[in-house]
Design a protein around this motif. Structure first.
Motif, PDB file in Angstrom:
ATOM      1  N   SER A 277       0.814  -1.212   0.000  1.00  0.00           N
ATOM      2  CA  SER A 277       0.000   0.000   0.000  1.00  0.00           C
ATOM      3  C   SER A 277       0.846   1.260   0.000  1.00  0.00           C
ATOM      4  O   SER A 277       0.319   2.360  -0.232  1.00  0.00           O
ATOM      5  N   GLU A 278       2.159   1.116   0.224  1.00  0.00           N
ATOM      6  CA  GLU A 278       3.036   2.277   0.386  1.00  0.00           C
ATOM      7  C   GLU A 278       4.191   2.335  -0.609  1.00  0.00           C
ATOM      8  O   GLU A 278       4.813   3.387  -0.762  1.00  0.00           O
ATOM      9  N   MET A 279       4.519   1.234  -1.243  1.00  0.00           N
ATOM     10  CA  MET A 279       5.708   1.214  -2.102  1.00  0.00           C
ATOM     11  C   MET A 279       5.432   1.870  -3.456  1.00  0.00           C
ATOM     12  O   MET A 279       4.265   2.112  -3.808  1.00  0.00           O
ATOM     13  N   PRO A 280       6.477   2.200  -4.220  1.00  0.00           N
ATOM     14  CA  PRO A 280       6.281   2.781  -5.546  1.00  0.00           C
ATOM     15  C   PRO A 280       5.274   1.975  -6.358  1.00  0.00           C
ATOM     16  O   PRO A 280       5.327   0.741  -6.390  1.00  0.00           O
ATOM     17  N   LEU A 281       4.362   2.675  -6.999  1.00  0.00           N
ATOM     18  CA  LEU A 281       3.206   2.043  -7.630  1.00  0.00           C
ATOM     19  C   LEU A 281       3.607   0.993  -8.668  1.00  0.00           C
ATOM     20  O   LEU A 281       2.986  -0.073  -8.757  1.00  0.00           O
ATOM     21  N   ALA A 282       4.631   1.285  -9.456  1.00  0.00           N
ATOM     22  CA  ALA A 282       5.033   0.357 -10.511  1.00  0.00           C
ATOM     23  C   ALA A 282       5.466  -0.993  -9.945  1.00  0.00           C
ATOM     24  O   ALA A 282       5.286  -2.038 -10.591  1.00  0.00           O
TER      25      ALA A 282
END
Length: 256
Positions: free
Chosen positions: A179-184
């Motif tokens: 839920s928090e990491m870079p979207l890609a």
């Protein structure tokens, strides 16, 4: 009133942020200052070796039972110490990223993690598996541009998660990281878990104990935040959390 430890203050603030609360700038600065006041001085550079496995700036008191955001009680010093330090420093990276003291601690901690088994190697042994997830969450805040390092911790989770029956904590902590990491990096992983996440999102959760009342609304919000990253679920951002007056269970108000 008992003074809160930096870790307890960090966890309570983290709950507020995950639940979507807006914390005013002056309060954010006050929280950061209180946490910074509890930091240990850096001292001389730590020698390479097993001492690099343990925290430097935020160290739990001897005998203290350290619980994760999920309520998991750490059984080993490796997990307890790194939960205590990395979660605390992670919050500082969010609240006071320009502070020179925060930047210095962040840089030294990233160097420390580079030399650890759980932070930078293939490691699924014991609570090093859990500590790798704590490192993953820290990296998402402290080094979001280092996608290769973040991906290595995602890969470490995927290699070892199914090796044995595990309690529910690691999976939900992994979802928190997604839920928090870079979207890609997150989206391919979210798709793998999508069916299970959809079921969890539509469930309600008990509120029987003080721990339930603190933890379960946060978990519901985490699911909302995570699934809301998918284009098909962008509408979830407008959904609040409510307690059913008949059952006393908490869930997402999907009609909202």
């Amino acid at each position: 009133m008992c003074k809160k430890s930096p870790y307890r203050l960090a966890v309570e603030t983290d709950y507020r942020l995950i639940r979507g609360e807006t914390i005013p700038p002056e309060e954010r600065a006050d929280i950061a200052a209180r946490i910074l006041a509890g930091a240990r001085p850096a001292g001389p550079a730590e020698p390479e070796g097993k001492r690099a496995l343990y925290p430097v700036f935020y160290v739990p008191e001897e005998g203290l039972q350290v619980r994760s955001l999920m309520g998991q009680t750490a059984k080993t010093k490796i997990l307890a110490g790194n939960l205590y330090e990395l979660e605390t420093l992670r919050l500082l990276c969010l609240l006071a990223p320009e502070d020179p003291q925060v930047q210095a601690m962040q840089e030294q901690t990233l160097r420390r993690l580079r030399g650890t088994c759980f932070g930078n190697q293939d490691d699924g042994m014991g609570e090093c598996f859990d500590a790798s997830l704590v490192a993953l969450r820290f990296l998402c805040a402290a080094a979001p541009e280092d996608t290769a390092w973040i991906q290595s911790r995602v890969d470490n989770y995927n290699r070892h998660a199914g090796e044995k029956k595990r309690p529910w904590f690691p999976l939900w902590y992994f979802w928190l990281c997604l839920s928090e990491m870079p979207l890609a990096l997150a989206l391919p992983e979210v798709e793998k878990h999508r069916e299970e996440l959809e079921k969890k999102l539509r469930r309600s959760y008990v509120m029987n104990s003080p721990q339930d009342r603190a933890l379960h609304p946060m978990l519901v919000c985490m699911l909302r935040n995570l699934m809301g990253r998918l284009p098909a679920y962008g509408w979830l951002g407008g959904c609040g959390v409510s307690v059913n007056p008949k059952t006393g269970r908490v869930g997402l108000d999907l009609a909202g």
